[in-house]
Enzyme design. Structure first.
Site, PDB file in Angstrom:
ATOM      1  N   ASP A 171      -9.251  -9.756   9.109  1.00 59.46           N
ATOM      2  CA  ASP A 171      -8.764  -8.403   8.804  1.00 59.46           C
ATOM      3  C   ASP A 171      -9.782  -7.289   9.037  1.00 59.46           C
ATOM      4  OD1 ASP A 171      -6.608  -6.761   7.895  1.00 59.46           O
ATOM      5  OD2 ASP A 171      -7.584  -6.558   5.947  1.00 59.46           O
ATOM      6  N   SER A 219      -1.225  -3.561  10.359  1.00 58.05           N
ATOM      7  CA  SER A 219      -0.904  -4.561   9.346  1.00 58.05           C
ATOM      8  C   SER A 219       0.357  -5.335   9.720  1.00 58.05           C
ATOM      9  CB  SER A 219      -0.673  -3.867   8.011  1.00 58.05           C
ATOM     10  OG  SER A 219      -1.728  -2.984   7.751  1.00 58.05           O
ATOM     11  N   ARG A 260       2.093 -12.307  -0.428  1.00 56.62           N
ATOM     12  CA  ARG A 260       0.762 -12.676   0.080  1.00 56.62           C
ATOM     13  C   ARG A 260       0.246 -13.972  -0.507  1.00 56.62           C
ATOM     14  NH1 ARG A 260      -1.748  -8.650   3.613  1.00 56.62           N
ATOM     15  NH2 ARG A 260      -0.305  -6.903   3.559  1.00 56.62           N
ATOM     16  N   TYR A 284      -1.518  -3.828  -6.974  1.00 55.15           N
ATOM     17  CA  TYR A 284      -1.217  -4.621  -5.777  1.00 55.15           C
ATOM     18  C   TYR A 284      -2.227  -4.453  -4.654  1.00 55.15           C
ATOM     19  CZ  TYR A 284       1.612  -7.423  -2.723  1.00 55.15           C
ATOM     20  OH  TYR A 284       2.047  -8.449  -1.940  1.00 55.15           O
ATOM     21  N   HIS A 331     -10.721  -2.287  11.431  1.00 58.43           N
ATOM     22  CA  HIS A 331      -9.592  -3.103  10.961  1.00 58.43           C
ATOM     23  C   HIS A 331      -9.330  -4.187  12.016  1.00 58.43           C
ATOM     24  CE1 HIS A 331      -5.127  -3.054   9.467  1.00 58.43           C
ATOM     25  NE2 HIS A 331      -5.815  -3.993   8.870  1.00 58.43           N
ATOM     26  N   ARG A 368       0.848  -1.194   0.000  1.00 56.91           N
ATOM     27  CA  ARG A 368       0.000   0.000   0.000  1.00 56.91           C
ATOM     28  C   ARG A 368       0.883   1.243   0.000  1.00 56.91           C
ATOM     29  NH1 ARG A 368      -1.815   0.710   4.323  1.00 56.91           N
ATOM     30  NH2 ARG A 368      -1.241  -1.131   5.530  1.00 56.91           N
ATOM     31  N   LYS A 392      -9.539  -2.521   1.510  1.00 60.12           N
ATOM     32  CA  LYS A 392      -9.272  -1.334   2.336  1.00 60.12           C
ATOM     33  C   LYS A 392     -10.091  -0.125   1.879  1.00 60.12           C
ATOM     34  CE  LYS A 392      -6.133  -3.645   4.524  1.00 60.12           C
ATOM     35  NZ  LYS A 392      -6.358  -4.101   5.885  1.00 60.12           N
ATOM     36  N   CYS A 413       0.944  -7.616  12.015  1.00 60.01           N
ATOM     37  CA  CYS A 413       1.227  -7.835  13.440  1.00 60.01           C
ATOM     38  C   CYS A 413       0.622  -9.151  13.912  1.00 60.01           C
ATOM     39  CB  CYS A 413       0.670  -6.704  14.291  1.00 60.01           C
ATOM     40  SG  CYS A 413       1.646  -5.211  14.238  1.00 60.01           S
TER      41      CYS A 413
HETATM   42  C1  OXD Z   1      -3.042  -4.589   5.451  1.00 58.10           C
HETATM   43  C2  OXD Z   1      -3.663  -5.759   4.827  1.00 58.10           C
HETATM   44  O1  OXD Z   1      -2.086  -4.021   4.898  1.00 58.10           O
HETATM   45  O2  OXD Z   1      -4.530  -6.353   5.467  1.00 58.10           O
HETATM   46  O3  OXD Z   1      -3.508  -4.196   6.541  1.00 58.10           O
HETATM   47  O4  OXD Z   1      -3.337  -6.102   3.667  1.00 58.10           O
HETATM   48 MN    MN Z   2      -5.167  -5.275   7.208  1.00 57.91          MN
END
Ligand code: OXD
Ligand code: MN
Length: 591
Positions: free
Chosen positions: A286, A257, A376, A206, A235, A78, A215, A259
């Site tokens: 998520d 993100s 991913r 991406y 989130h 991102r 998002k 974690c």
């Molecule tokens: C993030 C994701 O970046 O879930 O939070 O992809």
């Molecule tokens: Mn996320």
């Protein structure tokens, strides 16, 4: 290929038809394809992508129907500095967002989109975020020139004919326009118009920049919708914990993100707990949409239908459920491959070795890791062994506890409980974490990330905190709020808490608190379990670990509260007074 909108103009799809026609007139694609979400459509798209090299087949014996995609090396995460929220007034986007006036943003984006789909097919993807028959769900339509996006949206959302039927019934949807453009970082923008329920994204293929349901829709636009309609778009992962008596509590947890949200959502209980009959159910990893139900509790759905999980670190030890989920029907993006064409990433720990890195070059550890740190997997949630049947329930699941957490090497203990809702909102608002590879920029720098929504809240954080506070009404039966830190380090720089399955010990204490059965020790920062509060049977902790995980560093917290006060002051007079009062109360109690 289906070029015709499947319902006559003049129906409730007229607005959709008009928008698609306008976008086609602007972007000038060679063909238009309305996605129906069918298996045949998916097979045709995969075949096309295999033919042009967008998807590379992986070993069909070990990973049937699974694919590798390599994104452009400059397009791997991102891009927060290129992401904008365009409200008519700058103040409404707040200091937490980059802002452009809407007219300027439309002009800038439309200039980029002008003629950008020449020679390409334009795909129209109707999708539903959330179970198709849930009143909590919301629909959207993404227009894209990327078949890779179509294939990912098919896994991540309820996409195609049923979503189109719901849009026709409701007559409303979020509009998302996406083009990969030239993948030039100078011509890359992800732009949101919350009042218009519109997203325009150009120049990236991406993840969250391109799969607009995730998002852009489910957090940035949905947070705006949620504020207007009295719900919360967060989130957060959602998991269910079933105790040996068969009672299940649902917990929603927000972490920045990368974690470990996916790992926590798919947690496998430690051996002794498994023996006693504890089970963990995955509802989502998520995003969580929550709304008060008639009984005053918050009910939550996972708006997504799949996982877009970070691959590195996923192993049979850290997340066996994720590993089992991605054995077939999975799209891997930017991972390495082994000699026999299996996907590979750092931390997979399966005894194999990579020969090719994520850029398609021979693997050389001196040059770069085999998998990009933000590589991913995309897979349907239905493939997860712990996927909860309740995830498809249109009513959602009742939430017993909300958990906030971040990556904090120092100061922050393993777990504490907020005294009440207002304190809980402050705990969320004050969250800090060390940055990770999920976004471009420096890694490992501590930044405030309220409710893990810093990159995702579609409006001014001051108004967002006020919206959170507004749920505390007389009839409300709100969840208890907790804060956790799995990432505390010792003087030797090593993690002090084993994490993974053992995190259930912390969740068990939370459930005990919710049920009024577990003890806690009052401190100025909140209620701590004390050493006796958690079941630590079988966990070896040093004295240093016990001190740091369960103790309170008063001087450190005084400095932290001064820093939280400075952070909140950045939101100026719009910040709810109740939050400042709470910060001042605790700062004073810390002495
Ligand atoms: C993030 C994701 O970046 O879930 O939070 O992809
Ligand atoms: Mn996320």
């Amino acid at each position: 290929m289906n070029a015709e909108v499947p319902s006559a103009a003049g129906s409730r799809l007229a607005a959709l038809n008009r928008w698609v026609a306008d976008v086609a007139a602007l972007t000038k694609p060679d063909a238009i394809h309305w996605c129906d979400g069918s298996d045949a459509e998916n097979a045709a798209l995969i075949a096309k992508m295999q033919a042009d090299g967008t998807l590379l087949p992986l070993n069909p014996e070990t990973h049937p129907n699974s694919w590798l995609h390599r994104s452009h090396p400059d397009d791997v995460a991102r891009v927060e500095h290129l992401t904008f929220v365009c409200t008519p007034e700058r103040e409404d986007a707040g200091p937490n967002n980059h802002w452009m006036p809407p007219a300027e943003a439309h002009a800038k984006m439309d200039a980029l989109f002008d003629g950008c789909m020449r020679g390409r097919t334009m795909y129209v993807i109707p999708y539903c975020m959330g179970p198709i028959d849930s009143p909590l769900s919301r629909c959207g339509v993404e227009i894209t020139d990327s078949p890779y996006v179509v294939a990912n949206m098919r896994l991540m959302t309820r996409m195609g004919a049923p979503a189109l039927a719901r849009i026709e019934r409701e007559g409303s949807f979020v509009k998302g326009l996406h083009s990969t453009g030239e993948l030039d970082p100078e011509r890359r923008f992800i732009v949101h118009f919350p009042e218009e329920l519109t997203i325009k994204s150009y120049g990236s293929g991406y993840g969250g920049n391109a799969l607009l349901g995730k998002k852009c829709h489910a957090l940035r636009i949905a947070s705006h919708q949620a504020r207007k309609e009295g719900w919360l778009a967060e989130h957060m992962l959602i998991l269910g914990i079933e105790n040996p008596q068969g009672d299940t509590h649902y917990i929603a947890a927000a972490f920045p993100s990368a974690c470990g949200k996916t790992n926590l959502a798919m947690l496998i209980p430690p051996e002794g707990y498994r023996r006693d009959g504890w089970k963990v159910w995955t509802v989502g990893d998520d995003i969580c949409w929550m709304r008060p139900g008639a009984d005053g509790r918050l009910y939550a759905i996972n708006p997504e239908a799949g996982f877009f999980g970070v691959a590195p670190g996923t192993s049979a030890k850290s997340n066996p459920n994720a590993l089992a989920s991605i054995q077939s029907n999975t799209i891997f993006t930017n991972v390495g491959v082994t000699a026999d064409n299996q996907p590979w990433w750092e931390g997979i720990d399966n005894g194999q070795v990579p020969v090719t890195d994520w850029r398609g070059e021979p693997f050389d550890p001196a040059k770069r890791p085999a998998a990009h740190p933000n590589s991913r997997f995309t897979v349907s949630a239905k493939q997860c062994p712990s996927y909860s049947p309740m995830a498809e329930d249109p009513h959602g699941v009742p939430i017993s506890a909300i958990v906030f957490g971040g990556r904090r090497a120092s100061l922050v203990p393993l777990v504490f409980e907020a005294r009440d809702w207002t304190h809980g909102v402050l705990v969320g608002a004050a969250m800090g974490s060390e940055t990770t590879a999920a976004a471009t920029g420096a890694v490992g720098v501590m930044r405030r990330d309220p409710m893990a929504m810093k990159p995702f809240c579609g409006y001014n954080f001051a108004d967002y905190f006020a919206h959170w506070l507004s749920f505390d009404t007389p009839g409300a039966k709100l969840p208890k709020v907790f804060h956790v830190n799995w990432f505390r380090k010792g003087d030797d720089g090593k993690f002090l808490w084993p994490g993974f399955g053992d995190n259930l010990r912390v969740l068990e204490w939370m459930i005990g608190r919710v049920e009024g059965k577990a003890d806690a020790v009052e401190t100025p920062i909140g209620l701590l379990p004390g050493e006796a509060g958690l079941n630590l049977e079988g966990v070896a902790l040093s004295d240093e670990a016990r001190d740091k995980l369960f103790g309170l560093d008063r001087a450190g917290w005084q400095a932290e509260f001064a820093s939280i006060g400075e952070y909140l002051a950045e939101y100026g007079p719009r910040l709810p007074r109740a939050l400042l009062d709470e910060q001042e109360r605790i700062a004073k109690a810390l002495g």
